[in-house]
Design a protein around this motif. Sequence first.
Motif, PDB file in Angstrom:
ATOM      1  N   ARG A   1       0.959   3.844   6.526  1.00 53.02           N
ATOM      2  CA  ARG A   1       0.313   2.856   5.673  1.00 53.02           C
ATOM      3  C   ARG A   1       1.231   2.369   4.549  1.00 53.02           C
TER       4      ARG A   1
ATOM      5  N   ASP B   1       0.857  -1.182   0.000  1.00 54.78           N
ATOM      6  CA  ASP B   1       0.000   0.000   0.000  1.00 54.78           C
ATOM      7  C   ASP B   1       0.896   1.235   0.000  1.00 54.78           C
ATOM      8  N   ALA B   2       0.331   2.361  -0.417  1.00 54.11           N
ATOM      9  CA  ALA B   2       1.054   3.632  -0.377  1.00 54.11           C
ATOM     10  C   ALA B   2       0.759   4.330   0.942  1.00 54.11           C
ATOM     11  N   GLY B   3       1.453   5.411   1.207  1.00 48.75           N
ATOM     12  CA  GLY B   3       1.155   6.204   2.394  1.00 48.75           C
ATOM     13  C   GLY B   3      -0.106   7.015   2.184  1.00 48.75           C
ATOM     14  N   LYS B   4      -0.356   7.937   3.074  1.00 50.65           N
ATOM     15  CA  LYS B   4      -1.584   8.719   2.982  1.00 50.65           C
ATOM     16  C   LYS B   4      -1.250  10.199   2.883  1.00 50.65           C
TER      17      LYS B   4
ATOM     18  N   GLY C   1      -6.227   5.689   0.596  1.00 47.71           N
ATOM     19  CA  GLY C   1      -5.523   6.536  -0.358  1.00 47.71           C
ATOM     20  C   GLY C   1      -5.403   5.745  -1.632  1.00 47.71           C
ATOM     21  N   LYS C   2      -4.536   6.167  -2.477  1.00 50.73           N
ATOM     22  CA  LYS C   2      -4.441   5.429  -3.707  1.00 50.73           C
ATOM     23  C   LYS C   2      -3.394   4.338  -3.590  1.00 50.73           C
ATOM     24  N   ALA C   3      -3.786   3.174  -4.018  1.00 47.08           N
ATOM     25  CA  ALA C   3      -2.850   2.071  -3.974  1.00 47.08           C
ATOM     26  C   ALA C   3      -1.986   2.138  -5.214  1.00 47.08           C
TER      27      ALA C   3
ATOM     28  N   ASP D   1       1.719  10.944   5.561  1.00 52.45           N
ATOM     29  CA  ASP D   1       1.841   9.993   6.671  1.00 52.45           C
ATOM     30  C   ASP D   1       2.184   8.641   6.061  1.00 52.45           C
ATOM     31  N   LEU D   2       3.344   8.100   6.423  1.00 49.08           N
ATOM     32  CA  LEU D   2       3.791   6.855   5.785  1.00 49.08           C
ATOM     33  C   LEU D   2       3.516   5.605   6.632  1.00 49.08           C
TER      34      LEU D   2
ATOM     35  N   SER E   1       4.305  15.117  10.450  1.00 42.26           N
ATOM     36  CA  SER E   1       4.224  14.659   9.057  1.00 42.26           C
ATOM     37  C   SER E   1       5.278  15.300   8.171  1.00 42.26           C
TER      38      SER E   1
ATOM     39  N   GLU F   1      -8.276  13.223   1.371  1.00 43.27           N
ATOM     40  CA  GLU F   1      -8.411  12.008   0.600  1.00 43.27           C
ATOM     41  C   GLU F   1      -9.084  11.006   1.531  1.00 43.27           C
TER      42      GLU F   1
END
Lengths: 488, 110
Positions: A158, A139-142, B106-108, A155-156, B89, B102
């Motif tokens: 995720r 998954d990527a971060g947000k 989020g986007k994968a 925010d990493l 952050s 978002e």
Amino acid sequence: MAQKSKTQSIASHPKWEAVLGLEVHVQLQTQTKIFCRCPNSYGQSPNALTCPTCLGLPGALPVLNEKVVELAAIAGLALGSKVAEFTKFDRKNYFYPDLPKGYQISQFDQPICEGGEVQIQVDGKEKTIRLVRMHLEEDAGKNIHIEGKPQSRVDLNRAGVPLLEIVSEPDLRSPLEAATYMRKLRTTMLYLGVSDCNMEEGSLRCDCNISIRPRGSTELGTRTELKNINSFSFVQSACEYEISRQIQMREAGREIIQETRLYDSVKNETRSMRGKEEAHDYRYFPEPDLTPVTISKEDLNTYKKGLPELPDQAFERLTSDLDLPQYDAEVLTQDPEVLRYFDSCREEIDEPKKISNWIINDVFQRMNEMKVGIGSLGLPPERLVGIIRSVEEKKVSVANGREVLKKMFGNDQPIEKIIEEMGVGMISDDGLIESALAEAMEEHPHVVEDIKNGKDAAKNFLMGQVMKRTRGKANPGQVMKLIQERIL
Amino acid sequence: MSIEITEALISHIATLARLGLSESEIAEIQGHFEKVLHYVEALDKLDTESVDPSIFTNDAINMLEQDSPHAPLGQELALKNGPEVDEDSFLVPRIIAEAGNEAGGGKASP
């Protein structure tokens, strides 16, 4: 309701047919991330769950989490996919601030699972939705966009959470089918324990590929892709909007442009994400930092033997073996936790339909009010069985029993005591019932006449009067017996 | 495997790599690309009919780890190398024009 009829109108549009395919992303339920051993946990302080690997720092190397392979293989076996004996990872290259390495580790040409199918039921009809493949990725971060600020936060936590992407063939023909398919995947993943599928936390989300074509045509039209939809109702409304938009375009003689669109659930519309088209060139290549993975026949056999009962099997058991109506079986098998609860109740009392009624009516009402799962209600199965027994043993009427149940959540007092404190214990004392009946008969002499003249409905009226006078506590069997004795 | 290295191809790759190149740089790089590809073209002379594509540099396989957590770096250390950060952050130039967060996932993948 309006939404449903709109859906059906698209499903039965005289001229156009919708063709939908879904890419569903399921976050896998592991302790750690896919390529590092940072905890996989939602809702922590931003960037607290990060390490050089998931931050994408130079020199850090990924190492695959073995649990992820197991969970993906289990999901594949359950959905009838061919689980690969040999699988590998690839780099998918693109730039986005939530992707610190500048590439996502995914799987390109040798995914962990290929094929498979999902059975759905829409408007009473069974339909098979074929799967293209399932692959693993990170998954990527947000990104958090702050209103009115020129910057976005990243925010990493995720970043690196394991995802299983399940890609369907374009076998879906309506928004309702798409939402039903997604629900079925969710239920299946919950039964397998592969994911918690918590949609609010983004554990299950999907991209929809949508096109339309003239009814009867077998060619696929130009498709658009809707990104990141994270609720069943959004899948349905986003697809509905996009299909209508495409029909309007085509009927106005305009072409559909292949593009990615974003669904705005507030305005209920889709918008083009312009400027990304050129970036759709991922230049996949084999990930040099991860070894390929083999899955042995022995491991597959072990997973196969360990597969739990699946939603369709549970449905079959409830309708065929336990004779429950389809509706009950459908509702009880939506959530494996509910099904386990139901089965625990059945171990105590062999009354499947009664248990089902209590769960579907009263326990669900409470779950909806509290917005919690059945396990967090403070009502263990044996307590629900307790109130069912109290009703069976005529210690309390059904209606009052339901009131008693409301007091039992999060309360471990003996049921008898709650009944006593509420003053709703059933009256089986002939004397009390008789005096209430006598009063009612005196007040409604014409009803007594009606009963004498054979009007059965009048008996119920009189019963109602007795119940009113005893606050619903009179034993109905006994009241009816006394009505018969006194009047007929 | 001769691929024609055009200016358009260089521009496209530069865009993908987020590089801003001047016209003279494009011309220069065009030359580099051609040279590198020409060098690799030597492989075309080999008969690779019976050779499987190699996807990994050695025979290592199944290097896996158990699913048990290690302590992460923690917020402070994690943010330490960020060019621009706030209290919890990383900060980047705003990417999406529309306002709002978002939602949920989020986007994968983009």
